[in-house]
Structure formats: structure tokens, C-alpha cells
Design a protein around this motif. Structure first.
Motif, PDB file in Angstrom:
ATOM      1  N   LEU A  93       0.829  -1.204   0.000  1.00 13.78           N
ATOM      2  CA  LEU A  93       0.000   0.000   0.000  1.00 13.78           C
ATOM      3  C   LEU A  93       0.866   1.259   0.000  1.00 13.78           C
ATOM      4  O   LEU A  93       0.592   2.219  -0.740  1.00 13.78           O
TER       5      LEU A  93
ATOM      6  N   GLY B 147       0.924   3.686  -3.227  1.00 18.54           N
ATOM      7  CA  GLY B 147       0.463   5.040  -2.930  1.00 18.54           C
ATOM      8  C   GLY B 147       1.520   6.072  -3.269  1.00 18.54           C
ATOM      9  O   GLY B 147       1.211   7.132  -3.830  1.00 18.54           O
TER      10      GLY B 147
ATOM     11  N   LEU C 276       1.674   6.551  -6.965  1.00 19.09           N
ATOM     12  CA  LEU C 276       0.507   7.248  -7.501  1.00 19.09           C
ATOM     13  C   LEU C 276       0.494   8.732  -7.167  1.00 19.09           C
ATOM     14  O   LEU C 276      -0.233   9.508  -7.783  1.00 19.09           O
ATOM     15  N   GLU C 277       1.307   9.125  -6.176  1.00 23.28           N
ATOM     16  CA  GLU C 277       1.377  10.545  -5.856  1.00 23.28           C
ATOM     17  C   GLU C 277       1.996  11.338  -7.007  1.00 23.28           C
ATOM     18  O   GLU C 277       1.764  12.536  -7.144  1.00 23.28           O
TER      19      GLU C 277
ATOM     20  N   ALA D 114      -3.456  -0.993  -6.538  1.00 24.14           N
ATOM     21  CA  ALA D 114      -4.070  -0.242  -5.437  1.00 24.14           C
ATOM     22  C   ALA D 114      -5.458  -0.789  -5.114  1.00 24.14           C
ATOM     23  O   ALA D 114      -5.810  -0.984  -3.939  1.00 24.14           O
TER      24      ALA D 114
ATOM     25  N   LEU E  56      -6.461  -2.356  -1.486  1.00 20.75           N
ATOM     26  CA  LEU E  56      -7.520  -1.711  -0.697  1.00 20.75           C
ATOM     27  C   LEU E  56      -8.693  -2.646  -0.446  1.00 20.75           C
ATOM     28  O   LEU E  56      -9.325  -2.596   0.616  1.00 20.75           O
TER      29      LEU E  56
ATOM     30  N   MET F 185      -1.949   3.251   4.439  1.00 20.59           N
ATOM     31  CA  MET F 185      -2.797   3.608   3.299  1.00 20.59           C
ATOM     32  C   MET F 185      -2.897   5.114   3.078  1.00 20.59           C
ATOM     33  O   MET F 185      -3.535   5.575   2.140  1.00 20.59           O
TER      34      MET F 185
ATOM     35  N   SER G   9      -0.744   7.262   2.036  1.00 19.61           N
ATOM     36  CA  SER G   9      -0.194   7.737   0.760  1.00 19.61           C
ATOM     37  C   SER G   9      -1.201   7.513  -0.363  1.00 19.61           C
ATOM     38  O   SER G   9      -1.314   8.335  -1.285  1.00 19.61           O
ATOM     39  N   CYS G  10      -1.957   6.394  -0.292  1.00 20.05           N
ATOM     40  CA  CYS G  10      -3.007   6.134  -1.284  1.00 20.05           C
ATOM     41  C   CYS G  10      -4.126   7.164  -1.148  1.00 20.05           C
ATOM     42  O   CYS G  10      -4.632   7.686  -2.153  1.00 20.05           O
TER      43      CYS G  10
ATOM     44  N   CYS H  86     -11.068   2.556  -6.516  1.00 22.59           N
ATOM     45  CA  CYS H  86     -10.166   2.809  -5.392  1.00 22.59           C
ATOM     46  C   CYS H  86     -10.765   3.780  -4.374  1.00 22.59           C
ATOM     47  O   CYS H  86     -10.697   3.541  -3.157  1.00 22.59           O
TER      48      CYS H  86
END
Length: 447
Positions: free
Chosen positions: A12, A16, A19-20, A36, A40, A55, A57-58, A82
């Protein structure tokens, strides 16, 4: 087990973090989003602090405008999947600001339009999104955010995409969401109710039976709350004030379905329905006859106490000055007896029909003969023998057309009696009078 949990938390954090700063490549982005979504989906609600930290950061990544407003269809569905999982995990707490939540719900509602394509590769993900919104009541947040236009779009989407081909879980989830919105609304949006009314009726163009059933179920469950507005709509439509002309909703079709799903709503508009039945305007009177005829012909549905006065007026239309109206009423009364021969009103209907066998118009007399003998052939015990014999006197009718038609129908009835008597289901003695009636008229050549 602990090792697996730690591995999931690490995944995770990594996904995350990536994906940032989302990759520009669609394929790479979709791969990350799938990872992701899978991670999740493994998490339970109200996770431990360590899981919540992993989680985060996600959660931060999916607050980005670039992801929430991405234009690619496949990316949209995965992002919606998500964020649905994130809102599920953090419920009842909202993980985002109001502005971000508005973007999220725009994205989610947009995915519902694809539910109409059952063969789409993303169909199952869309179903999961729908079920999650229904199960965890996240749609109610849309009311808090005052997303009125979006809620209307969602209602319109549901009634336009729902199909008889959809499994029950789709139907149930849509129904749950719509009921939640209506139940939790402090002030009902008029347009939401109009969307429901627009798909009622068996003649609504472009509306599937599934959409009609969905609307009827929602109205039935929310009848108490919807009643004031629906009554206002019906009174306005029945009185012809033109307030709802722009919506192209046939109030007769609405009444027909309300009679089946929420008849209590109609109790206070009965005088208006009666008014249409008695109006001097022929087109309106005919529509009222057709509506009430369909209502009273519903299988296994006796005339309700509230509608008894309307039923009495409906029977009186058998003496309407316009032949077309009398013919229509006869047809509907015949259907009443065919669909439910045991209905309490049957004797009253039969008596009223037989009274019109002496009508001055030959088309009406012929129609009465047809109705009585159609019902008699459908169910022998419904029409008393004295009524069948009385109607048979049209063998002496001044109209040759009526006379010949009566003879043909008597022959049909007699043949059917003979067939039924052979298997013991009826007594042949009951129809011995038929040949005698015909012979007395000197029409031997018809045998």
C-alpha cells in the motif's frame, strides 16, 4: 498472518507513493491502479492505526485532481473503484474535504452509465462500485454536499440503464440508493419524483419494464414521503392547469401503476378522476374510461372501497350518449370478468351488460352479445343461464347482422358445452335450451 499483513501494508505504501506522481503512460497507470484496488479491497473497515498509516499515501494520491478528472474511460473506473474502497474503509468518517468528495461523486456517478453494457470488460468493477455505494450508504453524503444536479443525474442514469437482463443485485442496489436519497432528504427535489413518474405506465416510450418496476418499488417504499408531491402533480394534471406540460408525463399511466404499488396516494384525487369520467370533452372521457377499464381489469384485484364510487360511475358509462364510449366500457367489463371471474363485482357487471342488450345501436347490441358469450365460453359458471338465454333473444333482433352473430355465438357455446360434457366437467342439460332457441327462429340451415 502477521507477515501477510505487513506485506500488504508495504504494498500500500509503495503503490500510494508511486501514484502521488502518476506515470504518463496509460498502461503503467492502469497497472498501478489495479494494484491499489486489489490492496484496498483486502482491508476491513475501521483499520488499526498502523494500517491507516500505510494507506495514507493512497488516500493522498487519490485526492489529486489529475486522477479524479482523468479522461480515459478505463482509468476512470479504476480510480472510482479505489476511492470507493477508501470511503468504505474509513466510513463513517469522510477521508476528504468537501471539494474532493464532490469530484469523487461526480466520478462515481459517471461510472454508473456503463452499467448498461453488460459485456464491457469494466462491467464487474462498475457493479462493485454500485453495490459499495448502496451497502455503505455513501450516497447520503451527496445530500450533505448539496449535489442536487448530480443526484438527479444518478436517478436518470438508473432508470435509463436498468434492464430486464440485469441480475437482481443491480436492481436491488439501485433501489436501495434511490430510497436512501429520498428518505434522508430534508426537502425533496421535485425533479427526482418526476424522474420516477416519467417511467411509469405500460405505454411509456423507451422505458423498460425493469425501469418501471424500479420506480414502482421505490414509490411503494417511500409512499408516505412522496404522497404530497405526487398528489399535487396528479391534481394539476387532472385539472388541466398545464403546470407539468413540459415533462411529457401521462398522468393516466401514472395512476395505473400507482393503483398497483401505492393506491393510498390516489385516495384524495378520486373526485378528479370521476370528473374526467363525466366531462363533456369526449377525448378526455374516453381516456378516463380506458384508464379505469384497465384498473378494474387487473387480475385478482377487486375494486377497492375508495374506488367504489368511481366504479359505479364507470358502469353508468354503459348509457353514455356516445356509442364509442359505450363500446369501450363493454370491452373493459368483459376483460374484468375474464381476468377475474370470481371478483365480487361480477354479478353487478353481468347485470349491467345484459341491460344494454336492448341498446338502440346495433353495434352496442352485438358487442354485448360478444362480451356475454366470450365470458361464458371462458368460464361457464360466471354467466347465469337465465342471462345467457336472455341475450339469446337477439336471435330476433331487427338487425340481420346482430341476429346472425348471435346465432354463431350460440353455436360456439353449444359446441363447447358438448365438448366439456364429454369429459364430465359440465352438465349437457344446462345448454339444451340453445338448439330450441335457434330452431324457433327458423334458422335450421345454420346447423
Amino acid at each position: 498472518m502477521a507477515e501477510m499483513a505487513q506485506k500488504l501494508q508495504q504494498q500500500l505504501k509503495e503503490v500510494g507513493s508511486k501514484l502521488e506522481s502518476p506515470p504518463a503512460s496509460k498502461d503503467a497507470l492502469i497497472k498501478l491502479l489495479k494494484q491499489a484496488a486489489n490492496c484496498l479491497s483486502e482491508l476491513e473497515q475501521s483499520p488499526s492505526p498502523s494500517v491507516s498509516d500505510s494507506m495514507q499515501s493512497c488516500v493522498n494520491a487519490f485526492a489529486q485532481k489529475d486522477l479524479l478528472t482523468h479522461q480515459d474511460r478505463d482509468v476512470k473506473v479504476l480510480v472510482a473503484t479505489c476511492v470507493c474502497e477508501i470511503t468504505r474503509i474509513t466510513a463513517p468518517d469522510a477521508p476528504y474535504s468537501d471539494d474532493v468528495l464532490r469530484d469523487i461523486f461526480h466520478l462515481i456517478v459517471g461510472t454508473f452509465a456503463g452499467l448498461g453494457d453488460i459485456d464491457s470488460p469494466s462491467y464487474e468493477r462498475r457493479v462493485v462500485i454500485l453495490e459499495t455505494v448502496a451497502k455503505y450508504r455513501s450516497c447520503v453524503v451527496m445530500l450533505d454536499l448539496e449535489c442536487n444536479d448530480l443526484i438527479q443525474e444518478m436517478f436518470r442514469t438508473f432508470v435509463s440503464v436498468i434492464s430486464d437482463d440485469h441480475p437482481q443485485n443491480i436492481f436491488t442496489s439501485m433501489q436501495t440508493i434511490m430510497i436512501l436519497i429520498l428518505d434522508e432528504s430534508e426537502e425533496l427535489q421535485e425533479n427526482l419524483i418526476l424522474i420516477l413518474l416519467s417511467v411509469l405506465g405500460c405505454k411509456v416510450n423507451g422505458s423498460s419494464m425493469a425501469a418501471r418496476r424500479l420506480a414502482m418499488n421505490v414509490i411503494e417504499r417511500c409512499a408516505g414521503k412522496l404522497e404530497p408531491f405526487i398528489k399535487q402533480f396528479l391534481v394539476s394534471s387532472l385539472s388541466g392547469d398545464g403546470s407539468y406540460l413540459n415533462y411529457s408525463i401521462d398522468h393516466h399511466e401514472v395512476i395505473y401503476d400507482l393503483y398497483q404499488c401505492a393506491p393510498q396516494i390516489l385516495a384524495r384525487i378520486i373526485p378528479y378522476i370521476t370528473g374526467e369520467l363525466l366531462t363533456d370533452k369526449l377525448d378526455i372521457r374516453l381516456k378516463a374510461v380506458q384508464l379505469l377499464g384497465k384498473l378494474f381489469s387487473l387480475p385478482e384485484v377487486p375494486v377497492s372501497e375508495a374506488f367504489q364510487s368511481v366504479f359505479d360511475e364507470f358502469l353508468k358509462r354503459l348509457t353514455d350518449r356516445v356509442v364509442e364510449v359505450r363500446l369501450s366500457v363493454i370491452d373493459h367489463l368483459k376483460n374484468c370478468l375474464v381476468t377475474n371471474p370470481e371478483r365480487p363485482e361480477a354479478p353487478l357487471i353481468i347485470k349491467a351488460l345484459s341491460d344494454r342488450v336492448l341498446d338502440y345501436d346495433e353495434k352496442v347490441r352485438k358487442k354485448v352479445v360478444a362480451a356475454v358469450y366470450d365470458v361464458a365460453c371462458h368460464s361457464f359458471k360466471v354467466i347465469p343461464m337465465e342471462i345467457a338465454s336472455f341475450v339469446a333473444e337477439r336471435l330476433r333482433d331487427k338487425s340481420l347482422t346482430v341476429k346472425k352473430y348471435t346465432m354463431e355465438r350460440l353455436v360456439d357455446l353449444h359446441q363447447l358445452y358438448c365438448l366439456k360434457s364429454s369429459d364430465g366437467s359440465t352438465n349437457l342439460d344446462d345448454c339444451k335450451w340453445i338448439p330450441g332457441k335457434i330452431l324457433k327462429c327458423g334458422q335450421l340451415f345454420y346447423f
